[in-house]
Design a protein around this motif. Structure first.
Motif, PDB file in Angstrom:
ATOM      1  N   VAL A   7       0.839  -1.200   0.000  1.00  0.00           N
ATOM      2  CA  VAL A   7       0.000   0.000   0.000  1.00  0.00           C
ATOM      3  C   VAL A   7       0.879   1.258   0.000  1.00  0.00           C
ATOM      4  N   PHE A   8       0.515   2.221  -0.845  1.00  0.00           N
ATOM      5  CA  PHE A   8       1.150   3.539  -0.886  1.00  0.00           C
ATOM      6  C   PHE A   8       0.058   4.602  -0.811  1.00  0.00           C
ATOM      7  N   ASP A   9       0.466   5.833  -0.527  1.00  0.00           N
ATOM      8  CA  ASP A   9      -0.453   6.952  -0.672  1.00  0.00           C
ATOM      9  C   ASP A   9       0.279   8.077  -1.407  1.00  0.00           C
ATOM     10  N   PRO A  10      -0.424   9.104  -1.873  1.00  0.00           N
ATOM     11  CA  PRO A  10       0.209  10.123  -2.721  1.00  0.00           C
ATOM     12  C   PRO A  10       1.371  10.855  -2.062  1.00  0.00           C
ATOM     13  N   THR A  11       1.486  10.819  -0.733  1.00  0.00           N
ATOM     14  CA  THR A  11       2.545  11.567  -0.064  1.00  0.00           C
ATOM     15  C   THR A  11       3.771  10.727   0.251  1.00  0.00           C
ATOM     16  N   LYS A  12       3.708   9.412   0.001  1.00  0.00           N
ATOM     17  CA  LYS A  12       4.835   8.539   0.356  1.00  0.00           C
ATOM     18  C   LYS A  12       5.159   7.621  -0.825  1.00  0.00           C
ATOM     19  N   LEU A  13       5.782   8.200  -1.831  1.00  0.00           N
ATOM     20  CA  LEU A  13       6.140   7.447  -3.032  1.00  0.00           C
ATOM     21  C   LEU A  13       7.638   7.218  -3.139  1.00  0.00           C
ATOM     22  N   ASP A  14       8.420   7.837  -2.250  1.00  0.00           N
ATOM     23  CA  ASP A  14       9.865   7.684  -2.344  1.00  0.00           C
ATOM     24  C   ASP A  14      10.268   6.286  -1.897  1.00  0.00           C
ATOM     25  N   VAL A  15      11.304   5.747  -2.535  1.00  0.00           N
ATOM     26  CA  VAL A  15      11.785   4.406  -2.242  1.00  0.00           C
ATOM     27  C   VAL A  15      13.172   4.517  -1.618  1.00  0.00           C
ATOM     28  N   GLY A  16      13.268   4.128  -0.350  1.00  0.00           N
ATOM     29  CA  GLY A  16      14.545   4.136   0.349  1.00  0.00           C
ATOM     30  C   GLY A  16      15.113   2.743   0.486  1.00  0.00           C
ATOM     31  N   LEU A  17      16.119   2.601   1.335  1.00  0.00           N
ATOM     32  CA  LEU A  17      16.811   1.323   1.486  1.00  0.00           C
ATOM     33  C   LEU A  17      15.893   0.253   2.071  1.00  0.00           C
ATOM     34  N   GLU A  18      15.047   0.622   3.030  1.00  0.00           N
ATOM     35  CA  GLU A  18      14.189  -0.371   3.668  1.00  0.00           C
ATOM     36  C   GLU A  18      13.126  -0.892   2.700  1.00  0.00           C
ATOM     37  N   LEU A  19      12.542   0.003   1.901  1.00  0.00           N
ATOM     38  CA  LEU A  19      11.541  -0.439   0.934  1.00  0.00           C
ATOM     39  C   LEU A  19      12.189  -1.253  -0.181  1.00  0.00           C
ATOM     40  N   GLU A  20      13.410  -0.875  -0.530  1.00  0.00           N
ATOM     41  CA  GLU A  20      14.141  -1.659  -1.529  1.00  0.00           C
ATOM     42  C   GLU A  20      14.412  -3.066  -1.020  1.00  0.00           C
ATOM     43  N   MET A  21      14.758  -3.186   0.264  1.00  0.00           N
ATOM     44  CA  MET A  21      14.961  -4.500   0.865  1.00  0.00           C
ATOM     45  C   MET A  21      13.663  -5.310   0.861  1.00  0.00           C
ATOM     46  N   LEU A  22      12.536  -4.647   1.110  1.00  0.00           N
ATOM     47  CA  LEU A  22      11.252  -5.332   1.110  1.00  0.00           C
ATOM     48  C   LEU A  22      10.954  -5.943  -0.259  1.00  0.00           C
ATOM     49  N   PHE A  23      11.173  -5.182  -1.322  1.00  0.00           N
ATOM     50  CA  PHE A  23      10.896  -5.713  -2.655  1.00  0.00           C
ATOM     51  C   PHE A  23      11.896  -6.798  -3.042  1.00  0.00           C
ATOM     52  N   ARG A  24      13.083  -6.750  -2.484  1.00  0.00           N
ATOM     53  CA  ARG A  24      14.025  -7.839  -2.722  1.00  0.00           C
ATOM     54  C   ARG A  24      13.514  -9.122  -2.081  1.00  0.00           C
ATOM     55  N   GLN A  25      12.868  -8.975  -0.916  1.00  0.00           N
ATOM     56  CA  GLN A  25      12.287 -10.142  -0.251  1.00  0.00           C
ATOM     57  C   GLN A  25      11.073 -10.680  -1.009  1.00  0.00           C
ATOM     58  N   LEU A  26      10.414  -9.834  -1.782  1.00  0.00           N
ATOM     59  CA  LEU A  26       9.231 -10.241  -2.540  1.00  0.00           C
ATOM     60  C   LEU A  26       9.576 -10.915  -3.866  1.00  0.00           C
ATOM     61  N   LYS A  27      10.855 -11.024  -4.175  1.00  0.00           N
ATOM     62  CA  LYS A  27      11.268 -11.641  -5.435  1.00  0.00           C
ATOM     63  C   LYS A  27      10.776 -13.079  -5.500  1.00  0.00           C
ATOM     64  N   GLY A  28      10.178 -13.434  -6.626  1.00  0.00           N
ATOM     65  CA  GLY A  28       9.598 -14.759  -6.798  1.00  0.00           C
ATOM     66  C   GLY A  28       8.135 -14.827  -6.423  1.00  0.00           C
ATOM     67  N   ARG A  29       7.597 -13.750  -5.842  1.00  0.00           N
ATOM     68  CA  ARG A  29       6.196 -13.730  -5.432  1.00  0.00           C
ATOM     69  C   ARG A  29       5.391 -12.698  -6.215  1.00  0.00           C
ATOM     70  N   GLU A  30       5.885 -12.313  -7.393  1.00  0.00           N
ATOM     71  CA  GLU A  30       5.246 -11.246  -8.156  1.00  0.00           C
ATOM     72  C   GLU A  30       3.785 -11.526  -8.471  1.00  0.00           C
ATOM     73  N   SER A  31       3.433 -12.790  -8.659  1.00  0.00           N
ATOM     74  CA  SER A  31       2.045 -13.116  -9.016  1.00  0.00           C
ATOM     75  C   SER A  31       1.095 -12.878  -7.847  1.00  0.00           C
ATOM     76  N   GLN A  32       1.611 -12.834  -6.621  1.00  0.00           N
ATOM     77  CA  GLN A  32       0.756 -12.586  -5.456  1.00  0.00           C
ATOM     78  C   GLN A  32       0.699 -11.101  -5.069  1.00  0.00           C
ATOM     79  N   ILE A  33       1.542 -10.261  -5.674  1.00  0.00           N
ATOM     80  CA  ILE A  33       1.630  -8.860  -5.264  1.00  0.00           C
ATOM     81  C   ILE A  33       0.539  -8.035  -5.931  1.00  0.00           C
ATOM     82  N   ARG A  34      -0.087  -7.165  -5.153  1.00  0.00           N
ATOM     83  CA  ARG A  34      -1.015  -6.160  -5.671  1.00  0.00           C
ATOM     84  C   ARG A  34      -0.595  -4.801  -5.094  1.00  0.00           C
ATOM     85  N   ILE A  35      -0.341  -3.837  -5.959  1.00  0.00           N
ATOM     86  CA  ILE A  35       0.028  -2.505  -5.533  1.00  0.00           C
ATOM     87  C   ILE A  35      -1.246  -1.679  -5.356  1.00  0.00           C
TER      88      ILE A  35
END
Length: 484
Positions: A235-263
């Protein structure tokens, strides 16, 4: 004159009272109609939920009798533990309990802080203005992992209780320590939707704070829930779209699960049309480097909370987006048994491939060993360059294994670093007169038993047709040859 003054005072008081009531009414936002939510998720249907107890009982028996013996004998889960890239994607726990196998679909909510994750759960379950609504606010509010599940009455369960209960699917979380269990909480709610699904709310990601300050391995805990989630809402909202190190780590953990992800782009009704288009483009621009797939995840744009959409916004578009998301959620719920059986079969395939590879490493080691050989040097040579000894190619040539299903070669360096090759037995030695061979049993489960179980549901048969009388899934299966 006094009467005239008294009349004027009364009129003025009534006008002031009316104005105050109008201001009070204006301060209370109008609640949104929930009929589309109840109809899409089938919450207003009186028919009882499908009874899959017979299928689940048969599935448990297949796992414990045909898959788990080989899994434990060749320590498959230690391969996952030491190299997550061996098999990216969903996995069972280190020793799958009946609670994990029979658990309901899990929907996981991830994202930055204060983007509306907790508000979205409150809206889906109608918890607003109730004692058990999740706390929400403009500041970071959710500091715990909150599991919302079904129960006969409203009740809060502490994390230490959830971890101690082996009947639940959360007992493996005890390995993350007592500090984490203090940040784990369960809420039981008597809601019809929770009879078929479990929601997990997570602490928001705060980029300017190290996750180590939380006092427990936050990323490891997130990975545990990611590996078991059937649907993942980021989940995102219009005021928090920046991607930092922690969010980058989160998406690295989501690798292989793209079919289950909904933005989800939440709070979309707070923007004008032109601003919304710019924010939508900025969201894709920020996420593009993190999601390296041909087909991007589905993005839903709406405002998920109980209040009416702001005026002069695209209400019809936001409503359609919300209904699409609800249909997506309902699809996961409706296909829960098919997904679970397919997942157990995928797990069995990976266990079989791992056992075949360990067997091949062991056989090569035995072939290369002589009376004067140094066993440690011989096996180090094999592990460092398995292609030199055709370890992986021989598996492809002699067994029905796809090259795309082979795990990462580097994973076995770590695996054999703590598991000496001499501690394993050859597959040919994993047989008994009464129990049969481990390899034959898991191959039978992969090729016959699990597909038959899946086909019985897909053909539209009643789930309970697979009773113990037919499948022999009970503790004391019926003897078909005994005279009545």
């Amino acid at each position: 004159m006094k009467r005239l003054n008294l009349l004027c005072c009364c009129v003025a008081s009534l006008l002031l009272l009316g104005t105050a009531e109008e201001v009070e009414d204006a301060s209370e936002p109008t609640k949104r109609d929930r009929s589309h939510l109840e109809s899409t998720l089938k919450l207003n249907e009186d028919k009882p939920a499908d009874d899959f107890s017979g299928v689940l009982q048969r599935l448990r028996k297949i796992y414990h009798s045909s898959i788990k013996p080989l899994e434990q004998s060749y320590r498959y889960n230690e391969l996952r533990q030491h190299e997550i890239t061996a098999y990216p994607g969903r996995t069972l726990g280190s020793s799958a309990t009946d609670g994990e196998i029979t658990s309901k679909p899990m929907v996981l909510f991830l994202g930055p802080w204060s983007v509306g994750k907790s508000s979205m759960i409150n809206y889906l379950l109608g918890l607003d203005d109730t004692p058990y609504q999740l706390y929400t606010g403009a500041e970071p509010t959710t500091s715990e992992f909150t599991v919302i599940m079904h129960g006969p009455k409203l009740k809060t369960i502490e994390g230490i209780v959830m971890a101690a209960d082996s009947a639940r699917s959360f007992s493996p979380l005890e390995k993350f320590g007592q500090n984490f269990l203090e940040k784990l909480i369960g809420i039981e709610v008597p809601h019809k939707l929770l009879e078929r699904v479990t929601f997990v709310d997570t602490p928001g990601i705060i980029e300017n704070r190290k996750q180590q300050e939380r006092g427990y391995p936050f990323n490891d805990v997130c990975q545990w829930f990611i590996d078991r989630a059937d649907l993942i809402f980021v989940v995102f909202d219009p005021t928090k779209l920046d991607v930092g190190l922690e969010l980058e780590m989160l998406f690295r953990q989501l690798k292989g699960r793209e079919s289950q992800i909904r933005i989800i782009l939440n709070k979309a009704d707070s923007l004008a049309t032109q601003e919304l288009m710019r924010v939508y483009g900025a969201l894709f621009w920020s996420l593009a480097p993190l999601i390296n797939v041909t087909e991007p995840p589905r993005v839903y744009v709406s405002s998920f909370w109980p209040h009416e959409y702001h005026p002069d916004t695209h209400k019809d578009l936001f409503l359609k987006e919300e209904i699409s998301l609800l249909e997506d959620l309902n699809q996961v719920i409706e296909n829960r048994m098919e997904n679970k059986i397919a997942f157990i079969r995928q797990h069995a395939i990976r266990v079989r491939i791992h056992a075949l590879l360990v067997d091949r490493y062991l056989q090569t080691y035995k072939d290369k060993m002589t009376f004067f050989s140094d066993g440690e040097l011989v096996f180090r040579d094999i592990v460092e360059d398995p292609d030199k000894f055709f370890i992986f190619k021989s598996i492809l040539a002699k067994t029905n294994v796809s090259k795309f299903d082979l795990p990462n070669r580097e994973a076995y360096k770590d695996f054999f670093g703590i598991n000496p090759i001499t501690s394993f037995k050859l597959l040919s030695q994993q047989c008994s007169y009464m129990g049969g061979c481990f390899l034959e049993k898991i191959e039978k489960a992969i090729t016959r038993e699990l597909p038959d179980l899946l086909g019985s549901i897909g053909l539209g048969k009643k789930p309970n047709v697979l009773s113990c009388d037919i499948t022999g899934c009970g503790e004391n299966p019926k003897n078909r040859y005994k005279k009545p």
